[in-house]
Design an enzyme around this catalytic site. Sequence first.
Site, short mmCIF file in Angstrom:
data_model
loop_
_atom_site.label_atom_id
_atom_site.label_comp_id
_atom_site.label_asym_id
_atom_site.label_seq_id
_atom_site.Cartn_x
_atom_site.Cartn_y
_atom_site.Cartn_z
N LYS A 108 0.77 -1.12 -0.06
CA LYS A 108 0.03 0.01 -0.04
C LYS A 108 1.07 1.31 -0.09
CE LYS A 108 -3.31 0.31 3.10
NZ LYS A 108 -3.93 0.41 4.27
N TYR A 141 -4.80 -5.05 -6.69
CA TYR A 141 -5.18 -4.23 -7.52
C TYR A 141 -6.54 -3.91 -7.81
CZ TYR A 141 -0.17 -5.04 -8.96
OH TYR A 141 0.98 -5.36 -9.07
#
Length: 170
Positions: A108, A141
């Site tokens: 992240k 994703y």
Amino acid sequence: MASLRKCTKEDLQELQDISILTYKETFDEHNSEENMIAYLEAAYNLPKLEKEIATAESHFYFAMVDGEVAGYLKINTGDAQTEPMGEKALEVERIYIKKKFQKNGAGKVLMNQAFEMANELGKEKIWLGVWEHNDNARAFYDKKGFVETGSHSFFMGDDEQTDLILTKTL
């Protein structure tokens, strides 16, 4: 929590080490030893990485956790993109996290760097290629808002595989 460090040419050996380790962790069980060796030698040799890190439109970052390189990111813009997506696009060419650091926020942190850079540079979209059978990456994703917009062939040695092109409009 992971922190970021921009890679420089002084980081070449560490970049090569993390590149090979994370690629093997991700794809070793799905490919022949011969194809893996051929790919790693072609993709991650020091002269090639040195040229990539010296390219003005390419940017490398390490994700650091407790002083250890947990993963890395390679971003391309302009002509450094691996496919012609235009000046308003930013490519995430590589984003890999060591297995022991996966699902702990390092990915992240790296992806947020790509988003920040895209915004700073006035890009309209971020795109990347992901192997069609890399379910963990595809789920990551998907959570980040990427959608499938195409595909292309990717060669692992002599084995033709399919990478999906995923895009996120900013």
